[in-house]
Scaffold this motif. Structure first.
Motif, short mmCIF file in Angstrom:
data_model
loop_
_atom_site.label_atom_id
_atom_site.label_comp_id
_atom_site.label_asym_id
_atom_site.label_seq_id
_atom_site.Cartn_x
_atom_site.Cartn_y
_atom_site.Cartn_z
N TYR A 171 -28.17 7.49 38.41
CA TYR A 171 -28.98 8.62 38.82
C TYR A 171 -28.45 10.09 39.66
N GLY A 172 -28.94 11.03 38.80
CA GLY A 172 -28.03 12.45 39.39
C GLY A 172 -29.59 12.98 40.20
N GLY A 173 -29.00 14.16 41.61
CA GLY A 173 -30.09 14.43 41.63
C GLY A 173 -30.51 14.91 43.24
N SER A 174 -29.02 15.42 44.19
CA SER A 174 -29.08 16.02 45.38
C SER A 174 -28.99 14.98 46.16
N VAL A 175 -28.20 13.66 45.06
CA VAL A 175 -27.27 12.03 46.03
C VAL A 175 -26.67 13.09 47.51
N LYS A 176 -26.30 12.01 48.70
CA LYS A 176 -25.32 12.13 49.62
C LYS A 176 -25.46 10.90 50.03
N TYR B 267 -29.19 10.28 34.60
CA TYR B 267 -30.41 10.37 34.41
C TYR B 267 -30.58 11.39 35.48
N GLU B 268 -31.41 12.30 35.57
CA GLU B 268 -31.13 13.40 36.48
C GLU B 268 -32.55 14.35 36.26
N PRO B 269 -33.21 13.92 37.58
CA PRO B 269 -34.56 14.46 37.12
C PRO B 269 -33.54 15.89 37.78
N GLY C 250 -23.50 16.35 42.48
CA GLY C 250 -23.25 17.87 42.33
C GLY C 250 -23.07 18.84 43.89
N GLY C 251 -23.22 18.52 44.72
CA GLY C 251 -23.24 19.54 45.74
C GLY C 251 -22.23 18.17 46.91
N ALA C 252 -22.90 17.28 46.53
CA ALA C 252 -21.83 16.43 47.60
C ALA C 252 -20.56 15.85 46.96
N TRP D 191 -35.80 18.94 38.98
CA TRP D 191 -36.70 19.67 39.80
C TRP D 191 -35.39 18.56 40.70
N ALA D 192 -35.10 17.77 40.88
CA ALA D 192 -33.46 17.40 42.11
C ALA D 192 -32.82 17.29 42.13
N ILE D 193 -32.23 18.26 40.85
CA ILE D 193 -30.70 18.93 40.63
C ILE D 193 -30.44 20.24 41.83
N GLY D 194 -29.48 20.22 42.94
CA GLY D 194 -29.09 21.16 44.02
C GLY D 194 -30.71 21.63 44.51
N THR D 195 -31.80 20.53 44.90
CA THR D 195 -32.90 21.38 45.42
C THR D 195 -33.05 21.09 46.55
N GLY E 135 -17.65 12.98 40.32
CA GLY E 135 -18.32 14.66 41.50
C GLY E 135 -18.36 15.37 39.97
N ASN E 136 -18.98 16.03 40.48
CA ASN E 136 -19.27 17.44 39.28
C ASN E 136 -19.22 18.51 39.65
N TRP E 137 -18.07 18.78 39.74
CA TRP E 137 -17.80 20.40 40.76
C TRP E 137 -18.55 21.68 40.71
C1 PEP Z 1 -24.99 17.53 38.42
O1 PEP Z 1 -24.62 18.44 39.29
O2 PEP Z 1 -26.05 16.99 38.15
C2 PEP Z 1 -26.30 17.17 40.46
C3 PEP Z 1 -26.74 16.45 40.31
O3 PEP Z 1 -26.44 18.41 41.48
P1 PEP Z 1 -26.48 18.00 42.95
O4 PEP Z 1 -25.51 16.58 43.55
O5 PEP Z 1 -25.98 18.78 43.43
O6 PEP Z 1 -27.92 17.64 42.75
#
Ligand code: PEP
Length: 251
Positions: free
Chosen positions: A210-215, A166-168, A234-236, A170-174, A8-10
């Motif tokens: 992988y990172g980018g709006s994972v839920k 790997y965090e595109p 991040g968010g989740a 365009w997918a982070i926090g979007t 988790g990344n707060w």
């Molecule tokens: C992140 O903080 O690295 C991230 C992927 O954020 P989010 O899950 O909110 O897109």
């Protein structure tokens, strides 16, 4: 077999009491050690408390950044020695927000990655392309260059212990998650780059998140892919319930 790692990344969220409450709530509920590695990467102010409180539970505590020098005249910075003194086990390096807003480069990522190993801290090294780069078909070359430059000079044994995220961008926090196939395609490429640059053994051992709006709704499919070994979230990761669901999916 690579052990899944859910981190988790707060980011810049939670006051001290909120962070403490989060850990107290999850610590009895996280899966036992050995099935999944669970990491909470918190702002610096949380680290002394979280590190102490997590000691007897299978939750590792990570930082979101650090300086590469041991100590010195670097006002506002936190050193790797300070983190290892608190028994911090992981550190996120080169998150795209730090590259974008704080001028981090592949060179600083490389310095910090070496410094993390010198202090026994596992680096979570972030790479990923912008939307423009994806649309111009530059993703693979760009990510390859970030991986090669970020890990330059590491030994094969160190590379086995790196966590790559790997965090595109365009997918982070979007709210736009890369499809599992899109994410896996790049993670497979990263593994090939590690094989070419270091060795087959290093490529087989290194874990790629992988990172980018994972839920909770998307994690299982992502984790079922051949080259995805976990997620940086991040968010989740901010709500106890959804973070626990993500961790359970990795167990
Ligand atoms: C992140 O903080 O690295 C991230 C992927 O954020 P989010 O899950 O909110 O897109």
């Amino acid at each position: 077999m690579r052990k899944p790692i859910i981190a988790g990344n707060w980011k810049m969220n939670k006051l001290a009491a909120e962070g403490a409450r989060f850990l107290m709530d999850i610590r009895e509920k996280v899966p036992e050690e050995g099935r999944v590695e669970t990491v909470v990467c918190a702002p610096f102010i949380h680290l002394p408390f979280l590190s102490e409180a997590a000691r007897d539970f299978p939750v590792s505590i990570g930082a979101q950044n650090m300086h590469h020098e041991e100590s010195g005249a670097f006002t506002g910075e936190v050193s790797p020695a300070m983190l290892s003194d608190l028994l911090i086990s992981h550190v996120i390096i080169g998150h795209s927000e730090r590259r974008q807003y704080f001028n981090e480069t592949d060179e600083t990522v490389n310095q910090k990655t070496h410094a993390a190993f010198e202090h026994g801290i596992t680096p979570i090294v972030c790479v990923g392309e912008s939307l423009e780069q994806r649309e111009n078909n530059e993703t693979m070359d760009f990510v390859e260059s970030q991986v090669v430059k970020g890990l330059e000079g590491l030994s094969e044994e160190q590379v086995k212990d790196v966590v790559l995220a790997y965090e595109p961008i365009w997918a982070i926090g979007t709210g736009k998650t890369a499809s599992s196939e899109q994410a896996n395609e790049v993670c497979t490429h990263i593994r090939k780059v590690i094989e070419k640059t270091f060795s087959k053994e290093a490529a087989e051992a290194v874990r790629i998140q992988y990172g980018g709006s994972v839920k909770p709704e998307t994690i299982e499919e992502l984790l079922s892919m051949s080259d995805i070994d976990g997620a940086l979230v991040g968010g989740a990761s901010l709500k106890e319930e959804s973070f626990l669901k993500l961790v359970e999916a990795g167990a």
